[in-house]
Design an enzyme around this catalytic site. Structure first.
Site, mmCIF file in Angstrom:
data_model
loop_
_atom_site.group_PDB
_atom_site.id
_atom_site.type_symbol
_atom_site.label_atom_id
_atom_site.label_comp_id
_atom_site.label_asym_id
_atom_site.label_seq_id
_atom_site.Cartn_x
_atom_site.Cartn_y
_atom_site.Cartn_z
ATOM 1 C CG ASP A 92 -1.950 0.999 1.310
ATOM 2 O OD1 ASP A 92 -2.408 1.418 0.236
ATOM 3 O OD2 ASP A 92 -2.357 1.386 2.434
ATOM 4 C CG ASP A 99 0.719 7.537 -3.665
ATOM 5 O OD1 ASP A 99 0.654 8.374 -4.589
ATOM 6 O OD2 ASP A 99 0.172 7.701 -2.565
ATOM 7 C CG HIS A 125 -5.606 8.150 3.110
ATOM 8 N ND1 HIS A 125 -5.103 8.781 2.005
ATOM 9 C CD2 HIS A 125 -5.640 6.829 2.802
ATOM 10 C CE1 HIS A 125 -4.841 7.892 1.067
ATOM 11 N NE2 HIS A 125 -5.154 6.690 1.516
ATOM 12 C CG HIS A 184 -6.017 4.636 -1.901
ATOM 13 N ND1 HIS A 184 -4.939 4.218 -1.169
ATOM 14 C CD2 HIS A 184 -5.893 4.075 -3.119
ATOM 15 C CE1 HIS A 184 -4.190 3.433 -1.921
ATOM 16 N NE2 HIS A 184 -4.746 3.335 -3.114
ATOM 17 C CB SER A 231 -12.522 3.989 6.870
ATOM 18 O OG SER A 231 -11.642 2.891 6.974
ATOM 19 C CG ASN A 279 -7.164 0.833 -0.595
ATOM 20 O OD1 ASN A 279 -7.456 -0.129 -1.296
ATOM 21 N ND2 ASN A 279 -6.020 1.472 -0.700
ATOM 22 C CB ILE A 280 -11.415 -0.743 4.658
ATOM 23 C CG1 ILE A 280 -12.528 -0.318 3.681
ATOM 24 C CG2 ILE A 280 -11.894 -0.649 6.112
ATOM 25 C CD1 ILE A 280 -13.679 -1.280 3.590
#
Ligand code: G3H
Ligand code: 13P
Ligand code: ZN
Length: 322
Positions: A83, A105, A181, A224, A227, A267-268
């Protein structure tokens, strides 16, 4: 089944209108919680390791934990992914060290520098049977040492995606459409409040996603910062001595919609942290005399498992797709 790449997973997810969950792993309980849920629900899953996770737990320990999970769950495809790799050397080390997928990234660099570094990683990865995720656009929030303040993020420019994918040869593309994020994805000023005083974030930019899909038909898109920061965990943290005011995430129904479109990987990480922390705080408050780590890590692991099972069934739609 041995560790797999995400190639086949993404093809099936794209065609089937669902997404595969990519969950960050940092220790044994997290690996177990995620893979027990995926195993029972017959779901493909991606276990991802950040630079920070490698620094914390050590590359070899994490790879061996994931290999153990593969052995314990032979009926589901599991990919091991780096990641937010930020250098060629880090990506190379993971490719050489057993990962089946890496992210480079370089999204904070110029378009040309992003292409050059991504291409370098793709060439090495593909020569070694590993797939590559790249990123265009910047998310707000915190990832490793990089902090982008809310309001300073930049959405992906759809007019750049075709050239980027053509010139780099990357296998999937992370785009910025308003996810972020961490547990504080938006400032109070960016949100409205519902009747209970809970922050309601601005909606994701589905127009940007649709434009990217038009220009990259059939190509897997990654989100990304996805959540949802479940308020039950935030409440639990706050009730048992924590202090996380105004933590807010991405509403599940918006992620569900993205999963039915070209988004193949979601993504979590923060939700895992919240599930564990809330439950460990509760356990400590209720059992002040206990001091065996197995006693409080057990409910934390169970909370990760329940949370991941919920995502698989109600957000990702990947149950039964192994
Ligand atoms: O995007 C960042 C992930 O949540 C990983 O976080 O770098 O603190 O391990 P970390
Ligand atoms: P969250 O902080 O929303 O969990 O995002 C995790 C992530 O994008 C990992 O790369
Ligand atoms: Zn991320």
């Amino acid at each position: 089944m041995a560790l797999v790449t995400t190639k086949d997973m993404f093809k099936k997810a794209y065609d089937g209108g669902y997404a595969v969950g990519a969950f960050n792993v940092n220790n044994m309980e997290i690996v177990q919680g995620i893979t027990e849920a995926a195993g029972e629900l017959k779901s493909p899953v991606i276990l991802q390791v950040s630079k920070g996770a490698r620094a914390y737990a050590n590359h070899t320990y994490l790879v061996k934990l994931v290999e153990a999970a593969v052995e314990e769950n032979p009926e589901i495809p599991i990919a091991l992914h780096l990641d937010h790799g930020d250098t060629f050397e880090l990506c190379k080390s993971c490719i050489d060290g057993g990962f089946t997928s890496v992210m480079i990234d370089a999204s904070s660099k110029s378009f040309e520098d992003n292409i050059a570094l991504t291409k370098q990683v793709v060439e090495y990865a593909h020569a070694n049977g590993v797939v590559v995720e790249a990123e265009l656009g910047t998310l707000a929030g915190i990832e490793d040492e990089v902090v982008v303040e809310a309001g300073h993020e930049s959405y992906t420019r759809p007019e750049e995606v075709e050239e980027f994918v053509d010139r780099t040869g990357c296998d999937s593309l992370a785009i910025a459409i308003g996810t972020s994020h961490g547990a504080y994805k938006f400032t109070a000023e960016q949100c409205t409040r519902n009747a209970d005083g809970i922050l309601v974030p601005p909606p994701l930019r589905f127009d940007v996603l649709e434009e990217c899909i038009k220009r990259l038909p059939g190509f897997p898109i990654v989100l990304h910062g996805s959540s949802s920061v479940p308020q039950e965990f935030v409440k639990m943290v706050n009730q048992y001595g924590g202090n996380m005011p105004d933590a807010v995430g991405i509403p599940e129904e918006q992620l569900r919609k993205a999963a039915t479109l070209a988004v193949c990987k979601i993504n979590i990480d923060s939700d895992i942290r919240l599930a564990m922390t809330g439950n460990i705080r509760k356990y400590f408050a209720e059992h002040p005399d206990h001091f065996d780590p197995r006693q409080y890590l057990k409910p934390a692991r169970q909370a990760v498992k329940d949370m991941v099972a919920h995502k698989i069934q109600y957000v990702l739609g990947s149950d039964g797709k192994a």
